[in-house]
Design a protein around this motif. Structure first.
Motif, PDB file in Angstrom:
ATOM      1  N   LEU A 152      34.779  53.894  35.301  1.00 39.34           N
ATOM      2  CA  LEU A 152      33.722  53.364  36.171  1.00 39.34           C
ATOM      3  C   LEU A 152      34.244  52.215  37.049  1.00 39.34           C
ATOM      4  CD1 LEU A 152      30.705  54.094  36.662  1.00 39.34           C
ATOM      5  CD2 LEU A 152      30.114  52.124  35.237  1.00 39.34           C
ATOM      6  N   ASN A 153      35.507  52.287  37.416  1.00 36.46           N
ATOM      7  CA  ASN A 153      36.128  51.279  38.272  1.00 36.46           C
ATOM      8  C   ASN A 153      36.010  49.865  37.697  1.00 36.46           C
ATOM      9  OD1 ASN A 153      37.710  50.746  40.579  1.00 36.46           O
ATOM     10  ND2 ASN A 153      35.921  50.050  41.724  1.00 36.46           N
ATOM     11  N   GLN A 154      35.946  49.758  36.380  1.00 42.28           N
ATOM     12  CA  GLN A 154      35.937  48.435  35.762  1.00 42.28           C
ATOM     13  C   GLN A 154      37.249  47.706  36.087  1.00 42.28           C
ATOM     14  OE1 GLN A 154      34.879  48.606  31.507  1.00 42.28           O
ATOM     15  NE2 GLN A 154      34.094  50.653  31.914  1.00 42.28           N
ATOM     16  N   GLN A 155      37.138  46.401  36.315  1.00 38.86           N
ATOM     17  CA  GLN A 155      38.301  45.575  36.637  1.00 38.86           C
ATOM     18  C   GLN A 155      38.321  44.343  35.725  1.00 38.86           C
ATOM     19  OE1 GLN A 155      40.458  46.577  39.627  1.00 38.86           O
ATOM     20  NE2 GLN A 155      39.369  48.350  38.829  1.00 38.86           N
ATOM     21  N   PRO A 156      38.474  44.538  34.419  1.00 39.60           N
ATOM     22  CA  PRO A 156      38.380  43.398  33.507  1.00 39.60           C
ATOM     23  C   PRO A 156      39.651  42.565  33.388  1.00 39.60           C
ATOM     24  CG  PRO A 156      38.698  45.389  32.248  1.00 39.60           C
ATOM     25  CD  PRO A 156      38.576  45.816  33.686  1.00 39.60           C
ATOM     26  N   LEU A 157      40.791  43.039  33.909  1.00 40.56           N
ATOM     27  CA  LEU A 157      42.034  42.292  33.734  1.00 40.56           C
ATOM     28  C   LEU A 157      41.986  40.976  34.488  1.00 40.56           C
ATOM     29  CD1 LEU A 157      44.957  42.204  32.639  1.00 40.56           C
ATOM     30  CD2 LEU A 157      45.667  43.248  34.810  1.00 40.56           C
ATOM     31  N   ARG A 158      42.367  39.910  33.795  1.00 39.85           N
ATOM     32  CA  ARG A 158      42.544  38.600  34.414  1.00 39.85           C
ATOM     33  C   ARG A 158      43.935  38.103  34.034  1.00 39.85           C
ATOM     34  NH1 ARG A 158      38.842  40.701  36.205  1.00 39.85           N
ATOM     35  NH2 ARG A 158      36.686  39.973  36.419  1.00 39.85           N
ATOM     36  N   VAL A 159      44.631  37.511  34.987  1.00 44.98           N
ATOM     37  CA  VAL A 159      46.018  37.102  34.783  1.00 44.98           C
ATOM     38  C   VAL A 159      46.151  35.613  35.073  1.00 44.98           C
ATOM     39  CG1 VAL A 159      48.423  37.494  35.418  1.00 44.98           C
ATOM     40  CG2 VAL A 159      46.801  39.400  35.467  1.00 44.98           C
ATOM     41  N   LEU A 160      46.679  34.891  34.112  1.00 43.41           N
ATOM     42  CA  LEU A 160      46.965  33.471  34.281  1.00 43.41           C
ATOM     43  C   LEU A 160      48.481  33.301  34.325  1.00 43.41           C
ATOM     44  CD1 LEU A 160      45.904  30.558  34.443  1.00 43.41           C
ATOM     45  CD2 LEU A 160      46.066  30.473  31.947  1.00 43.41           C
ATOM     46  N   LEU A 161      48.996  32.799  35.452  1.00 43.15           N
ATOM     47  CA  LEU A 161      50.428  32.571  35.608  1.00 43.15           C
ATOM     48  C   LEU A 161      50.776  31.193  35.077  1.00 43.15           C
ATOM     49  CD1 LEU A 161      50.887  34.018  39.219  1.00 43.15           C
ATOM     50  CD2 LEU A 161      51.203  35.190  37.019  1.00 43.15           C
ATOM     51  N   VAL A 162      51.667  31.155  34.105  1.00 43.26           N
ATOM     52  CA  VAL A 162      52.060  29.891  33.477  1.00 43.26           C
ATOM     53  C   VAL A 162      53.299  29.388  34.207  1.00 43.26           C
ATOM     54  CG1 VAL A 162      52.763  28.774  31.331  1.00 43.26           C
ATOM     55  CG2 VAL A 162      51.105  30.660  31.282  1.00 43.26           C
ATOM     56  N   GLU A 170      29.612  41.743  35.383  1.00 38.77           N
ATOM     57  CA  GLU A 170      28.973  41.001  36.462  1.00 38.77           C
ATOM     58  C   GLU A 170      29.483  41.435  37.831  1.00 38.77           C
ATOM     59  OE1 GLU A 170      29.685  36.934  35.548  1.00 38.77           O
ATOM     60  OE2 GLU A 170      28.364  36.906  33.785  1.00 38.77           O
ATOM     61  N   GLU A 171      30.717  41.957  37.887  1.00 36.57           N
ATOM     62  CA  GLU A 171      31.311  42.393  39.151  1.00 36.57           C
ATOM     63  C   GLU A 171      30.965  43.836  39.517  1.00 36.57           C
ATOM     64  OE1 GLU A 171      32.848  40.263  40.916  1.00 36.57           O
ATOM     65  OE2 GLU A 171      33.228  38.646  39.482  1.00 36.57           O
ATOM     66  N   LEU A 172      30.357  44.582  38.606  1.00 37.40           N
ATOM     67  CA  LEU A 172      30.162  46.013  38.836  1.00 37.40           C
ATOM     68  C   LEU A 172      29.278  46.352  40.033  1.00 37.40           C
ATOM     69  CD1 LEU A 172      29.930  47.486  35.223  1.00 37.40           C
ATOM     70  CD2 LEU A 172      31.822  47.657  36.856  1.00 37.40           C
ATOM     71  N   PRO A 173      28.236  45.586  40.365  1.00 40.14           N
ATOM     72  CA  PRO A 173      27.466  45.960  41.561  1.00 40.14           C
ATOM     73  C   PRO A 173      28.329  46.038  42.820  1.00 40.14           C
ATOM     74  CG  PRO A 173      26.213  44.417  40.232  1.00 40.14           C
ATOM     75  CD  PRO A 173      27.593  44.485  39.621  1.00 40.14           C
ATOM     76  N   ARG A 174      29.364  45.211  42.908  1.00 33.61           N
ATOM     77  CA  ARG A 174      30.274  45.263  44.049  1.00 33.61           C
ATOM     78  C   ARG A 174      31.297  46.376  43.919  1.00 33.61           C
ATOM     79  NH1 ARG A 174      35.059  42.092  45.320  1.00 33.61           N
ATOM     80  NH2 ARG A 174      34.737  40.910  43.403  1.00 33.61           N
ATOM     81  N   LEU A 175      31.703  46.686  42.677  1.00 37.23           N
ATOM     82  CA  LEU A 175      32.774  47.647  42.452  1.00 37.23           C
ATOM     83  C   LEU A 175      32.283  49.086  42.407  1.00 37.23           C
ATOM     84  CD1 LEU A 175      34.743  45.651  39.731  1.00 37.23           C
ATOM     85  CD2 LEU A 175      35.323  45.897  42.152  1.00 37.23           C
ATOM     86  N   VAL A 176      31.040  49.291  42.037  1.00 38.05           N
ATOM     87  CA  VAL A 176      30.460  50.643  42.031  1.00 38.05           C
ATOM     88  C   VAL A 176      29.133  50.604  42.804  1.00 38.05           C
ATOM     89  CG1 VAL A 176      31.582  51.682  40.042  1.00 38.05           C
ATOM     90  CG2 VAL A 176      29.677  50.153  39.661  1.00 38.05           C
TER      91      VAL A 176
END
Length: 206
Positions: free
Chosen positions: A57-67, A105-111
């Motif tokens: 469902l085009n979920q985009q849950p990945l978050r990346v923190l650069l140390v 919370e981002e799904l209305p924009r992503l789907v």
């Protein structure tokens, strides 16, 4: 069924043999790196490529923190296990790959073709499971993207995940899944290639 001949595998793929090797056959988990820095521009280019990998469902849950800062590196290293501490202390760049448990919370924009898609994931336990699954898919794409940039990845699961999550994602909506060192491979970066299962061991036809 008869397994396809290994020597013919490259001829059935449209990607060049050199690119196949760079992404998969010749690639390894790197254990040492040079001191050549990894720029934000390189990381952004990796993301611009791998963000198109499919998810549910085009979920985009990945978050990346650069140390990047020495202070952040000092906070991270004690939570790594065994030899991962030295690797993490010296890698040019370390990325913390986490799942956003409130990705819905981002799904209305992503789907946009769905009405209130976030309601599909209103139940927190099911939402968290979906976040971890789809973020893990995205992590796989990210590692291949690092290789596509001519860099090496050193993914590590040997760390105190709860402690790293508390230290770097104190908001309670994220869960760290993997720590990845990134850079140009250094001396003796590679261990030998470990065995893989053969085609007939993995595939069946019904």
């Amino acid at each position: 069924m008869t397994a396809p001949a290994h020597r013919d595998a490259r001829t059935h793929l449209t990607l060049s043999p050199e690119a196949q090797d760079q992404l998969f056959r010749a690639a390894r988990t790197a254990n040492t790196f040079t001191d050549e820095p990894v720029s934000d521009e390189q990381v952004a280019a990796i993301y611009e490529l791998v963000k198109y990998g499919p998810t549910s469902l085009n979920q985009q849950p990945l978050r990346v923190l650069l140390v990047r800062s020495p202070e952040a590196r000092e906070r991270l290293v004690p939570h790594m296990s065994g030899s991962n501490r030295a690797k993490t202390a010296t890698a040019p760049l370390v990325a913390l790959l986490a799942a956003d448990l409130d990705f819905h919370e981002e799904l209305p924009r992503l789907v946009p073709f769905m009405d209130a898609p976030q309601q599909v994931f209103a139940e927190p336990t099911a939402r968290a499971a979906s976040a971890r699954f789809n973020a893990t898919l995205q992590i796989g794409y990210f590692i291949v993207g690092v290789r596509a940039a001519g860099l090496a990845a050193g993914p590590m699961s040997g760390f105190d995940a709860d402690a790293v999550t508390r230290a770097f994602f104190p908001d309670g909506r994220h869960q760290v899944l993997l720590v990845v060192n990134i850079g140009r491979p250094g001396p003796d970066a590679w261990k030998g290639r470990l065995p893989r299962l053969d085609y007939p061991e993995v595939f069946r036809t019904v």
